[in-house]
Write a protein that holds these residues in place. Structure first.
Motif, PDB file in Angstrom:
ATOM      1  N   LEU A  47      -1.557 -26.706  22.887  1.00 58.51           N
ATOM      2  CA  LEU A  47      -1.285 -27.871  22.040  1.00 58.51           C
ATOM      3  C   LEU A  47      -1.060 -29.124  22.887  1.00 58.51           C
ATOM      4  CD1 LEU A  47       1.102 -26.293  19.392  1.00 58.51           C
ATOM      5  CD2 LEU A  47      -1.113 -27.366  18.914  1.00 58.51           C
ATOM      6  N   ASP A  48      -0.302 -28.972  23.956  1.00 57.38           N
ATOM      7  CA  ASP A  48      -0.041 -30.107  24.837  1.00 57.38           C
ATOM      8  C   ASP A  48      -1.325 -30.654  25.459  1.00 57.38           C
ATOM      9  OD1 ASP A  48       2.657 -29.981  24.255  1.00 57.38           O
ATOM     10  OD2 ASP A  48       3.192 -28.904  26.096  1.00 57.38           O
ATOM     11  N   ILE A  49      -2.216 -29.756  25.853  1.00 61.24           N
ATOM     12  CA  ILE A  49      -3.491 -30.183  26.447  1.00 61.24           C
ATOM     13  C   ILE A  49      -4.320 -30.960  25.418  1.00 61.24           C
ATOM     14  CG2 ILE A  49      -5.717 -29.335  27.303  1.00 61.24           C
ATOM     15  CD1 ILE A  49      -4.066 -27.028  28.652  1.00 61.24           C
ATOM     16  N   GLU A  50      -4.418 -30.410  24.208  1.00 63.57           N
ATOM     17  CA  GLU A  50      -5.204 -31.078  23.168  1.00 63.57           C
ATOM     18  C   GLU A  50      -4.570 -32.410  22.759  1.00 63.57           C
ATOM     19  OE1 GLU A  50      -8.247 -30.154  22.169  1.00 63.57           O
ATOM     20  OE2 GLU A  50      -8.031 -28.574  23.667  1.00 63.57           O
ATOM     21  N   ALA A  51      -3.262 -32.424  22.656  1.00 62.53           N
ATOM     22  CA  ALA A  51      -2.570 -33.659  22.285  1.00 62.53           C
ATOM     23  C   ALA A  51      -2.790 -34.740  23.344  1.00 62.53           C
ATOM     24  CB  ALA A  51      -1.080 -33.392  22.092  1.00 62.53           C
ATOM     25  N   THR A  57       1.337 -37.059  20.375  1.00 64.73           N
ATOM     26  CA  THR A  57       2.380 -36.100  20.725  1.00 64.73           C
ATOM     27  C   THR A  57       2.025 -34.712  20.204  1.00 64.73           C
ATOM     28  OG1 THR A  57       3.625 -36.457  18.684  1.00 64.73           O
ATOM     29  CG2 THR A  57       4.160 -37.889  20.565  1.00 64.73           C
ATOM     30  N   ARG A  58       2.690 -33.722  20.728  1.00 61.50           N
ATOM     31  CA  ARG A  58       2.515 -32.350  20.253  1.00 61.50           C
ATOM     32  C   ARG A  58       2.818 -32.265  18.755  1.00 61.50           C
ATOM     33  NH1 ARG A  58       6.790 -28.740  22.590  1.00 61.50           N
ATOM     34  NH2 ARG A  58       5.739 -29.146  24.557  1.00 61.50           N
ATOM     35  N   GLN A  59       3.894 -32.888  18.351  1.00 57.46           N
ATOM     36  CA  GLN A  59       4.277 -32.845  16.940  1.00 57.46           C
ATOM     37  C   GLN A  59       3.180 -33.461  16.063  1.00 57.46           C
ATOM     38  OE1 GLN A  59       7.885 -34.943  15.945  1.00 57.46           O
ATOM     39  NE2 GLN A  59       7.985 -34.030  13.924  1.00 57.46           N
ATOM     40  N   SER A  60       2.601 -34.557  16.517  1.00 63.09           N
ATOM     41  CA  SER A  60       1.555 -35.212  15.735  1.00 63.09           C
ATOM     42  C   SER A  60       0.335 -34.325  15.557  1.00 63.09           C
ATOM     43  CB  SER A  60       1.128 -36.524  16.398  1.00 63.09           C
ATOM     44  OG  SER A  60       2.180 -37.449  16.374  1.00 63.09           O
TER      45      SER A  60
END
Length: 79
Positions: A47-51, A57-60
């Motif tokens: 998720l962090d990589i894609e964000a 952000t990860r949350q977004s």
């Protein structure tokens, strides 16, 4: 103005917005509600990589992806 008068204006197709206080309006169902979800570390890393790729952000990205999936499921069920 009485409710009956406002109803009559609305029913006749007139713009009633000048008679409304829109500063306190809220859309139902859009208030944030916190949830906690535990993900395996590999999912968090992915998720962090894609964000980071798209600059959010990860949350977004979690919110967007879940919303997209839910919309797709609703569309699929409607057809």
């Amino acid at each position: 103005m009485k409710a009956e008068e406002l109803d009559a204006l609305f029913d006749s197709g007139e713009d009633i917005s000048e008679h409304l206080d829109l500063t306190t309006t809220k859309r139902i169902g859009t208030q944030p509600k916190k949830v906690n979800v535990d993900f395996p570390e590999w999912i968090v890393n992915a998720l962090d990589i894609e964000a980071k790729k798209i600059g959010v952000t990860r949350q977004s990205i979690i919110k967007v992806w879940i919303a997209e999936r839910l919309k797709a499921e609703q569309t699929h069920k409607a057809s």
